[in-house]
Design a protein around this motif. Structure first.
Motif, short mmCIF file in Angstrom:
data_model
loop_
_atom_site.label_atom_id
_atom_site.label_comp_id
_atom_site.label_asym_id
_atom_site.label_seq_id
_atom_site.Cartn_x
_atom_site.Cartn_y
_atom_site.Cartn_z
N UNK A 98 71.19 -62.16 -30.88
CA UNK A 98 71.90 -60.99 -30.35
C UNK A 98 71.44 -59.73 -31.08
N UNK A 99 71.34 -58.64 -30.31
CA UNK A 99 70.88 -57.37 -30.88
C UNK A 99 71.83 -56.91 -31.97
N UNK A 100 71.27 -56.57 -33.12
CA UNK A 100 72.07 -56.09 -34.26
C UNK A 100 71.77 -54.63 -34.58
N UNK A 101 70.53 -54.18 -34.35
CA UNK A 101 70.19 -52.79 -34.65
C UNK A 101 68.91 -52.39 -33.94
N UNK A 102 68.79 -51.07 -33.73
CA UNK A 102 67.55 -50.46 -33.25
C UNK A 102 67.04 -49.57 -34.38
N UNK A 103 65.79 -49.78 -34.77
CA UNK A 103 65.27 -49.11 -35.96
C UNK A 103 64.04 -48.28 -35.61
N UNK A 104 64.09 -47.01 -35.98
CA UNK A 104 62.97 -46.09 -35.77
C UNK A 104 62.38 -45.75 -37.12
N UNK A 105 61.09 -45.96 -37.25
CA UNK A 105 60.42 -45.79 -38.54
C UNK A 105 59.45 -44.63 -38.47
N UNK A 106 59.58 -43.73 -39.42
CA UNK A 106 58.74 -42.54 -39.49
C UNK A 106 57.70 -42.74 -40.58
N UNK A 107 56.43 -42.51 -40.23
CA UNK A 107 55.34 -42.72 -41.17
C UNK A 107 54.83 -41.40 -41.73
N UNK A 108 54.39 -41.47 -42.96
CA UNK A 108 53.70 -40.34 -43.59
C UNK A 108 52.39 -40.92 -44.13
N UNK A 109 51.33 -40.77 -43.35
CA UNK A 109 50.09 -41.44 -43.72
C UNK A 109 50.18 -42.92 -43.41
N UNK A 123 60.55 -42.94 -43.73
CA UNK A 123 61.96 -42.86 -43.36
C UNK A 123 62.27 -43.89 -42.27
N UNK A 124 63.44 -44.49 -42.38
CA UNK A 124 63.90 -45.46 -41.38
C UNK A 124 65.27 -45.03 -40.88
N UNK A 125 65.41 -44.89 -39.58
CA UNK A 125 66.70 -44.61 -38.96
C UNK A 125 67.20 -45.89 -38.31
N UNK A 126 68.33 -46.39 -38.76
CA UNK A 126 68.86 -47.67 -38.29
C UNK A 126 70.16 -47.42 -37.51
N UNK A 127 70.10 -47.66 -36.20
CA UNK A 127 71.29 -47.51 -35.36
C UNK A 127 71.97 -48.87 -35.23
N UNK A 128 73.20 -48.97 -35.80
CA UNK A 128 73.95 -50.22 -35.78
C UNK A 128 75.29 -50.08 -35.06
N UNK A 129 75.64 -48.86 -34.70
CA UNK A 129 76.92 -48.63 -34.02
C UNK A 129 76.93 -49.39 -32.69
N UNK A 130 77.79 -50.38 -32.53
CA UNK A 130 77.79 -51.18 -31.30
C UNK A 130 77.97 -50.34 -30.04
N UNK A 131 78.75 -49.27 -30.12
CA UNK A 131 78.95 -48.42 -28.95
C UNK A 131 77.64 -47.77 -28.50
N UNK A 132 76.82 -47.37 -29.47
CA UNK A 132 75.55 -46.72 -29.13
C UNK A 132 74.45 -47.72 -28.78
N UNK A 133 74.68 -48.99 -29.06
CA UNK A 133 73.71 -50.03 -28.70
C UNK A 133 74.06 -50.73 -27.39
N UNK A 134 75.23 -50.41 -26.83
CA UNK A 134 75.72 -51.15 -25.66
C UNK A 134 74.77 -51.05 -24.47
N UNK A 135 74.28 -49.85 -24.18
CA UNK A 135 73.37 -49.69 -23.04
C UNK A 135 72.07 -50.43 -23.28
N UNK A 136 71.59 -50.36 -24.50
CA UNK A 136 70.35 -51.03 -24.84
C UNK A 136 70.52 -52.55 -24.69
N UNK A 137 71.64 -53.06 -25.15
CA UNK A 137 71.92 -54.49 -25.02
C UNK A 137 71.98 -54.89 -23.55
N UNK A 138 72.62 -54.05 -22.74
CA UNK A 138 72.71 -54.34 -21.31
C UNK A 138 71.33 -54.36 -20.67
N UNK A 139 70.47 -53.44 -21.09
CA UNK A 139 69.10 -53.40 -20.56
C UNK A 139 68.33 -54.66 -20.93
#
Length: 302
Positions: free
Chosen positions: A257-268, A273-289
């Motif tokens: 089951x989906x636990x997080x969506x992670x966006x990773x920013x590279x420098x070279x 930097x890593x942005x980790x979205x774990x809020x179930x409300x904000x992952x609901x649409x992604x889970x449905x998809x």
């Protein structure tokens, strides 16, 4: 072309404007619906010099009003706020990557949060959607000269938060693949090597799941966090590459089951930097998809 066809032809652009303004798919959809209602009140839409410009201006004004209210709410948001992630439903073409990465990435939307609502609206309308300064002035209620200053200052402010060394989409994808493998295999040494010494992790739990109330800084500390997740869940952890907000990112699944969506920013060649979205409300649409039910809400920090 009738009025409905005109609106539907612009819907994707209007949705893009509202989402970039608000960082929420739900709020963006409501703004576009509001623009549709106002469009239906126009007596002679064919007489407009530019129907699309009218729709862009109306949508931007509605989004700006909602953003002002959202700014107040976000001051009391539990923990750190990150935008709702967008998942592309088909593999991106190289042109898609080049066109979208700079203006819809999670990192970019987080930078936009630093701007005042009027500055955000002015910058997006002018720099991303190529609106005239006259149109920007209509939305913000400021003079064209003031809008030019808003855009200039916003560009300067955003430039300071951008990575020093940009990388190609292919390099980005390859590095994320290596990071995903190291995280799932529990290779602590590889995790440390891939993370910048001063790397930062920002997590959004929305008060629904545990998350840090401040950015976690330091490559070693972040590597330890991923390693601890491996020790706790072992083979139940799976990470997949996915095209999130115009860039390659990672989806983490635990026990299928989906636990997080992670966006990773590279420098070279390292992760800055890593942005980790774990809020179930904000992952609901992604889970449905993905054909899943509600995201998993595990009691872990990452």
């Amino acid at each position: 072309m009738d009025a409905t066809q005109v609106f539907e032809g612009s819907r994707r652009k209007l949705q893009g404007i509202a989402y970039r303004m608000l960082g929420s798919v739900h709020d963006a959809e409501e703004v576009v619906q509001g623009a549709w209602l106002r469009w239906n009140e126009v007596e002679h839409p064919r007489d407009l010099d530019s129907p699309e410009a009218w729709l862009v201006t109306t949508t931007s004004r509605l989004a700006l009003d909602r953003l002002r209210a959202a700014k107040v709410r976000r001051e009391n948001y539990p923990g750190l706020w990150l935008p709702e992630p967008l998942l592309d439903d088909s593999p991106p073409t190289p042109q898609d990557v080049l066109e979208r990465a700079d203006d819809i990435s999670v990192a970019f939307l987080v930078l936009l949060e630093q701007l005042a609502p009027e500055a955000r609206a002015a910058f997006l309308m002018r720099e991303v959607f190529d609106a005239s300064y006259a149109e920007v002035a209509q939305v913000t209620g400021k003079s064209e000269a003031a809008c030019r200053q808003l855009v200039h200052r916003a560009k300067e402010q955003l430039r300071e938060g951008r990575p020093r060394q940009r990388v190609s989409p292919d390099v980005h994808q390859q590095l994320l693949g290596r990071f995903a493998a190291a995280a799932t295999q529990g290779d602590f040494g590889a995790l440390k090597t891939l993370l910048d010494e001063d790397a930062e992790l920002v997590g959004d739990g929305g008060g629904r799941v545990p998350s840090f109330g401040h950015p976690l800084r330091g490559g070693q500390r972040i590597a330890q966090l991923y390693y601890a997740t491996h020790l706790r869940f072992g083979p139940e952890v799976r990470m997949e590459l996915a095209f999130i907000n115009g860039q390659w990112g990672l989806l983490r699944f635990i026990d299928g089951r989906l636990e997080s969506a992670q966006s990773l920013e590279l420098d070279g060649d390292r992760i800055a930097r890593i942005h980790v979205q774990r809020n179930p409300d904000k992952l609901a649409r992604l889970s449905a998809a993905l054909g899943q039910q509600r995201p998993v809400t595990l009691r872990s920090t990452l």
